[in-house]
Every structure is written in C-alpha cells, then in structure tokens.
Design an enzyme around this catalytic site. Structure first.
Site, PDB file in Angstrom:
ATOM      1  N   LYS A 173       0.862  -1.186   0.000  1.00 47.47           N
ATOM      2  CA  LYS A 173       0.000   0.000   0.000  1.00 47.47           C
ATOM      3  C   LYS A 173       0.894   1.229   0.000  1.00 47.47           C
ATOM      4  CE  LYS A 173      -3.870   1.920   2.719  1.00 47.47           C
ATOM      5  NZ  LYS A 173      -4.754   1.653   3.870  1.00 47.47           N
ATOM      6  N   SER A 188      -9.458   1.600   2.701  1.00 43.39           N
ATOM      7  CA  SER A 188      -8.528   2.364   1.890  1.00 43.39           C
ATOM      8  C   SER A 188      -7.442   1.502   1.227  1.00 43.39           C
ATOM      9  CB  SER A 188      -7.861   3.437   2.758  1.00 43.39           C
ATOM     10  OG  SER A 188      -7.096   2.844   3.805  1.00 43.39           O
ATOM     11  N   SER A 215     -10.055  -0.885   6.873  1.00 42.49           N
ATOM     12  CA  SER A 215      -9.442  -0.724   5.555  1.00 42.49           C
ATOM     13  C   SER A 215      -8.673  -1.932   5.050  1.00 42.49           C
ATOM     14  CB  SER A 215      -8.518   0.503   5.554  1.00 42.49           C
ATOM     15  OG  SER A 215      -9.266   1.675   5.731  1.00 42.49           O
TER      16      SER A 215
END
Length: 523
Positions: A133, A202, A226
C-alpha cells in the site's frame, strides 16, 4: 520498557488447540520462518511437492513455499509469472500506482535464487511476490499516499515491516493504490469480480491486485476496516492483528491509536505466515507489543486435519444482536451455513449477546470519529495551514474538525472508548472467538452506494480497531443476486490472534471459497 519476550503459548484447557503438533512438525518445518537473518540450509532437490497444474499466479504462499524450499520452483519463475499477469490485467484493474521496473523486480528474484543456490533458505516468504500500500515508506522508491503533499517523495529508509519483508526474501512488485493518505479520495482501483465496482478502501490496490492474482501478498493498513472491508468485497482473507503486533514505524499515519498494519492474502494460513515474518517488538515503535517473534502459522499447522476446532468455543451473535444487522440477505444465509461448518469442524458454538452500544449511544462512531479526526489533525494541522491546496476537499473535511474541536472532546472520547472496550470485550469471558457476518457486501458500486435489502446497524469493522482486538475477514461464498463475494469476520481477545486465525483456517480447511478467483478476461 518491558524487554521483548517470546510469544506466550496458549493455556491448557479449552485453548489447547496445539495438540497434535508432532504430527504437523514436517509441514511446520517447511513453512515456519527461521529467526530473521539466520537462513536455513537448503538440501538438493528430492522427491517432494509437485508443481501445480494451474497458473503460477494463482498459488497461495502455503502452496509455493514448499516448492521454493525444495528447489522445484524458482523465485525468478514466480516473478516472471506475476509480471506477465500484471501486464495482462492491471490496465483494467488499476491496482498499481508505481509498479517497480521489471529489471528491479527480477534483480530481487535473482538475488533470492542465488541465496537458495548457496544453501540459504530464508523461510516461507522466500521468493514470494508482495505489493505495498502506498503509505509504506520504501527506500529509493516514491511513496506518495495518493496525496499531492507527497508527490515525488522518495524516503531515505524502509518502513520496519518492509525491511522485515526484505529480510524474509520476498520480491516486492511495487506500490498499490490507497485512498488519499488512507482516507478521503479513493484510488482508481477496480474490483476484479466486477470492474464496474470498487474494492472499497482504503487498502484498495492491495485487495484489487491480489484478487486479480497480480501478487501473493498485499500489505495494507486498517484504521476502521481498511483491510477487512476490501478483503470482504474482493473474496480475500484480510487480517488485522492485535494492536501493536506489526510496527507502525515508517508508515504514514492516519489515527495512531487505531492504525493497524496487516496483510491481505488468499487464506488465513498465508496471513499467519506474513505476520510471523513482519510482526514482533520494534524499539522504533514504542506502541509495539513486547513479543519478540510470533509463531502463528506453526500453531495453525499443528491443528489436526479432523475436527481442527475441537476445544475452541465460538460465539455467534443472537438474532437481534448489533452484529447481525447487515443489509444483505445472501450474507446472512452464507453466515448461517458457515456456523454449521465451524460446528462440524469441532467447535463448541454458543449464542451470545454483545455490548457494542453503550446505554445512550446510538453508534460507536460518536466517539470513533472524534478520535480519528483529532489524531489525523495532530499529524496534518501544519499542512492544513500552509498548503491546503495540496489536499482534496474530502481530506480537508477529515482534518479540519480535529483542528477545530476542543482538546477536552478528544479526552472525553478516549474516556468513553476505555469504558466501551471494557464492556465490549466481556464477550471473550464466555467464548474464545466471535464470528459474525461482514457488512456492505456484494461490492461497493462505483460512484457510491451499496446493494442492500435494508439499512445496516452500523460498522462491523471499526469496533475491532477501537478495541485493538485481532479480526480476520474471510470469504463465505458468492451472492446469488450479485455474483459477488460474501464474507464473515473471526475475532478474538487482544493477544489471541492465533485463535481467530485458527477458526478461519478451520473453516477454510473444509471449504474452498478462498480458492475462488474472478473470471477476468485476459487481453
């Protein structure tokens, strides 16, 4: 500070699920990671695991690891297979925001292969492909967090978890999309099960790319769901460990007291293997737990093949419980079937009533939102004043309330949180693990909205961030109406990560939902 200690063994009585460890020793010796930095000698290839009939890019870590260890599968071959897959599908999935150059990826894979030829095997992640990420700092490669604040930023060091992944011998494929600094504006990633839908956020790129078989591990972060939300929407296993299990050092923060780094993988066992490699005390993160190393995968592998959940007490929310209040009928039906499977795997199942809502509170968001706003403001308030033009309006709307609210509001919210945690976690005095259906399943519709038959009772994910307890989302089937993945969560008391993972693993031993892949047309 308390010095790091070995992870405590589970107590005897109903939690002695490690019986049968001797029978699983052979498998554990292949998969369990050695002490970081001390490779294990590799013997010449001998009769052992066979190469898969299917494509390499669909392999799980637990399938690839023995092949690499035995010399039957090369890290270079793995990297090449995933590079080919990325070229074929990522233009539509859009998981990557900064894919590393092919030469850099292959250089990592060749270095991993050279170690094997010299007789050094670094553990079950040796040669495994990973994507990060884009809020994990990476030395020499840009980390932008989907934010103009960090455009072109090249960190001078790796996040601690990235450094540990490298020490485990992984091949890092690049950085994948995130919502703006893990909140607000979404990334461009699409849900591989239906490209008209988003994977959720996210950790959107981590979920989308993994579901599209572009890598074997997607590292994410979770402040309110997330990791588990995108994992649920994309038919994956997404694990949020106990708070402090994985170091936060070198990860751009959202809300420090609720941020949890963790992996998205295809199976619970794979998640355990990753946490074993990256977890453990870190002197650079004062919030990390004083546990030197974790051996979660070894404990899962020690479970007997028959009735692996014998002796584990699993709680199921009552029909009118908050945790049953999901908007999707297929989700509830799949959960009922999952309960039957868990019971058949040997677990003792008890109906419980949880205390998610304190008297007078209609939602945990009433204090969760205050805490999140204040903590993100503590990190970004200077940027809000000096360069608001580099923040989206959606992100400003997250930061500004925390700047404007008085300090006593944050103190009061944390006070309520402490009282809430004490009440909410009482359920684990009755049961070892609590399972419940996930929420907003069938994938988020691009542009907003979720297919639903009724309103949700509230978030089923942020409660585990507020409490710091471990929780994993795992797939439970495919919705008939939508053709999208369904999911449930398995959670345990803080520190009982192995129990939550064990129930997920036991379920996956009896089902094949985690092996399903979306039918992405290759162009």
């Amino acid at each position: 500070m308390t010095p790091p200690v070995e992870a405590p063994a589970p107590s005897v009585s109903r939690r002695d699920f490690v019986k049968g460890a001797a029978a699983a020793a052979a498998a554990a010796s292949v998969l369990a990671a050695p002490v970081p930095g001390l490779g294990a000698a590799v013997k010449k290839p001998k009769p052992g695991p066979k190469l898969p009939d299917g494509p390499l890019h669909d392999l799980q870590i637990s399938e690839a690891a023995p092949l690499v260890a035995s010399g039957r599968l090369s890290p270079v071959d793995i990297a090449l297979a995933f590079l080919e897959r990325i070229e074929a599908v990522d233009p539509r999935v859009q998981a990557f925001v900064n894919r590393y150059p092919d030469a850099d990826i292959l250089a990592q894979a060749r270095a991993a292969e050279r170690l094997l030829r010299r007789g050094r095997h670094l553990g079950p992640l040796h040669g495994i492909t990973v994507a990060l990420k884009d809020i994990y700092l990476t030395q020499g490669y840009v980390t932008e967090g989907n934010s103009k604040l960090y455009t072109g930023y090249v960190p001078p060091f790796d996040a601690e978890s990235v450094a540990r992944l490298k020490a485990a011998g992984v091949t890092i494929m690049g950085k994948v999309g995130t919502s703006e600094l893990a909140t607000a504006t979404a990334s461009a990633a699409r849900n591989p099960w239906d490209l008209e839908r988003t994977p959720g956020g996210s950790s959107s790129g981590s979920a989308a790319g993994l579901a599209a078989s572009e890598f074997m591990v997607g590292m994410g972060t979770c402040t309110g769901g997330s990791i588990r939300g995108p994992a649920a929407n994309c038919g994956l296993s997404g694990f949020k460990p106990t708070y402090g299990t994985v170091s936060l050092h070198g990860i751009l923060p959202l809300a420090w007291s609720m941020d949890h780094p963790g992996p998205l993988c295809h199976s619970a066992l794979d998640c355990a293997l990753v946490v074993d490699a990256v977890g453990g005390a870190d002197p650079k993160d004062p919030l990390s737990r004083p546990v030197k190393r974790y051996s979660l995968a070894k404990r899962l592998l020690a479970a007997p093949s028959r009735k692996p959940l014998r002796g584990v007490v699993v709680g199921v929310p009552a029909a009118d419980d908050f945790l049953r209040g999901v908007p999707n009928d297929d989700e509830l039906a799949a959960f009922e079937e999952a309960v039957t499977v868990v019971k058949a795997q040997g677990a003792t199942v008890r109906t419980v009533t949880t205390e998610v809502l304190l008297p007078g509170l209609t939602s945990v968001s009433s204090f969760y939102d205050i805490i999140r706003s204040h903590e993100v403001a503590a990190y970004q308030h200077v940027n809000l004043v000096t360069q608001p033009q580099n923040m989206s309006q959606a992100y400003i709307d997250r930061v500004a309330p925390g700047v404007l609210m008085p300090g006593h509001a944050y103190s009061q919210a944390q006070r309520v949180r402490r009282l809430w945690i004490e009440r909410f976690l009482r359920v684990f005095q009755e049961v070892d693990v609590l399972i419940h259906p996930a929420d907003n399943i069938a994938g988020l519709i691009a542009g907003g909205g979720t297919p639903s038959a009724r309103r949700s009772s509230g978030s089923k994910t942020n409660i585990w961030n507020l409490s710091g307890a471990p929780a994993i989302a795992i797939p439970t089937g495919i919705s008939g109406a939508e053709g999208m993945p369904l999911s449930m969560q398995c959670a345990a008391a803080p520190g009982d990560d192995a129990l939550a993972l064990l129930v997920a693993h036991g379920f996956q031993m009896a089902t094949g939902f985690h092996t399903l892949r979306p039918a992405l047309e290759v162009r």
